[in-house]
Design a protein around this motif. Sequence first.
Motif, PDB file in Angstrom:
ATOM      1  N   CYS A 160     -56.529  16.371   9.882  1.00 18.76           N
ATOM      2  CA  CYS A 160     -57.175  15.785  11.071  1.00 18.76           C
ATOM      3  C   CYS A 160     -56.107  14.841  11.808  1.00 18.76           C
ATOM      4  O   CYS A 160     -55.191  14.731  11.137  1.00 18.76           O
ATOM      5  CB  CYS A 160     -58.402  15.184  10.758  1.00 18.76           C
ATOM      6  N   ASP A 161     -56.298  14.357  12.888  1.00 17.15           N
ATOM      7  CA  ASP A 161     -55.280  13.646  13.504  1.00 17.15           C
ATOM      8  C   ASP A 161     -55.556  11.923  13.534  1.00 17.15           C
ATOM      9  O   ASP A 161     -54.680  11.212  13.697  1.00 17.15           O
ATOM     10  CB  ASP A 161     -55.284  13.775  15.233  1.00 17.15           C
TER      11      ASP A 161
ATOM     12  N   GLU B  58     -61.565  11.065  13.200  1.00 18.38           N
ATOM     13  CA  GLU B  58     -61.913  12.647  13.060  1.00 18.38           C
ATOM     14  C   GLU B  58     -62.217  13.216  11.848  1.00 18.38           C
ATOM     15  O   GLU B  58     -62.986  13.793  11.699  1.00 18.38           O
ATOM     16  CB  GLU B  58     -60.829  13.283  13.710  1.00 18.38           C
ATOM     17  N   ALA B  59     -61.384  12.460  10.781  1.00 13.99           N
ATOM     18  CA  ALA B  59     -61.645  13.121   9.355  1.00 13.99           C
ATOM     19  C   ALA B  59     -63.256  12.357   8.956  1.00 13.99           C
ATOM     20  O   ALA B  59     -63.777  13.417   8.453  1.00 13.99           O
ATOM     21  CB  ALA B  59     -60.760  12.411   8.535  1.00 13.99           C
ATOM     22  N   LEU B  60     -63.584  11.625   9.326  1.00 13.56           N
ATOM     23  CA  LEU B  60     -65.058  11.175   9.004  1.00 13.56           C
ATOM     24  C   LEU B  60     -65.960  11.892   9.736  1.00 13.56           C
ATOM     25  O   LEU B  60     -67.042  12.284   9.104  1.00 13.56           O
ATOM     26  CB  LEU B  60     -65.208   9.738   9.192  1.00 13.56           C
TER      27      LEU B  60
ATOM     28  N   ASN C 101     -59.232   4.762  14.779  1.00 12.48           N
ATOM     29  CA  ASN C 101     -57.916   5.426  15.612  1.00 12.48           C
ATOM     30  C   ASN C 101     -56.869   5.523  14.893  1.00 12.48           C
ATOM     31  O   ASN C 101     -55.750   5.872  15.102  1.00 12.48           O
ATOM     32  CB  ASN C 101     -57.716   4.616  16.927  1.00 12.48           C
ATOM     33  N   LYS C 102     -56.696   5.061  13.584  1.00 13.75           N
ATOM     34  CA  LYS C 102     -55.473   5.130  12.846  1.00 13.75           C
ATOM     35  C   LYS C 102     -54.882   6.461  12.516  1.00 13.75           C
ATOM     36  O   LYS C 102     -55.959   7.384  12.235  1.00 13.75           O
ATOM     37  CB  LYS C 102     -55.575   4.439  11.215  1.00 13.75           C
ATOM     38  N   PRO C 103     -53.894   6.878  13.021  1.00 10.79           N
ATOM     39  CA  PRO C 103     -53.567   8.221  13.110  1.00 10.79           C
ATOM     40  C   PRO C 103     -53.082   8.758  11.642  1.00 10.79           C
ATOM     41  O   PRO C 103     -52.865   7.914  10.569  1.00 10.79           O
ATOM     42  CB  PRO C 103     -52.127   8.578  13.659  1.00 10.79           C
TER      43      PRO C 103
END
Length: 337
Positions: free
Chosen positions: A87-88, A92-94, A199-201
């Motif tokens: 994920c980015d 998104e991962a969550l 929002n952390k990449p």
Amino acid sequence: MISLKDYTGSVYGGLGHLLFAFCQAKGLVISKKLQQVQNLERFDYSTWREILTDIDQQYQRPALGLEIAEYVEPKHLGIIAYIAMSCDSIGEALNRYYDFHRLIYDGSPLKVENNQQYLSIRWEDLPVELTTQVTNEIAIALMVQFLKRFLGFLDIQLHEVHFSHAAPKDVMIYERYFKCKVRFSQARTELFFPSSELNKPIQQGDQTLQLLLKQQAQALLEKLPNTTQLDERLQQAILKGLQTNHYQIEAIADVLNMSVRRLQKHLQSQNSTYQQRTQEVRLLLAKQYLDDPHLSLKEIALLLCYSEQSAFQRAFKLWTGMTPQQWRQDHSHYIKN
């Protein structure tokens, strides 16, 4: 919430490997139950709970679930860990974790709520008697390790962690581990995560890889014996459909945003049919309505979308072996036909 079946769920076989690795590292005896699950793709949640209890009794140290989580590797969580790493961003991962969490534990739905300031992550609908402090600890600690180790956010800041069980002697063990306030004897076990972190990449994000992994994960999801969340939505849709006399399978499939064929395939995988599910809901509702002495049998028949009272009476006798009048007489002090 009406429950259609008593289903406590299953866990991913990799979690059995995690417990095996922990026992080896700590020099603990590998129980027969733990040995038996090593070659299983999935095993019952009740077995998971029993193995954890056995380890707890043998190890006899506080915060066992937190220690076990320290040994987790991507292989222990399976495809969901690799999807997260592709994920980015944390957000998104969550989201992907939410989409496919049943691949790790299928039985109680993961609930995620965002109140703008904090993200609340918890599991719901699992009876209290089926949980222990250790099962709750490891569920939360694995989530934290998922964020820290797999996604590389070692300095991630949590807001609070809540546990439903009573406080242990040394609460500071938990606060040092999570690096935030930890509360016990709460209404539910829950993790509060600052929305500002979403929002952390993620440095190794790869959308192409993620697409391929998601397709595999979806295929695995469809093979699970009980798709808990879909069944809950199906039940609610039938309940509402009966209230408006729009409970035919076409209307329900439309509410669920899926094709009739897909819904039938899902039910077939559980050795069930749409008619059976509808009858199950009707029976549950019928018993509730019969508990109300102010409802006549004719009114109950109409509420269950039967055109005639006699049709309802025949169906109820088929379901229970008793007439509605007999059931009401056995379960109520007041009878109104």
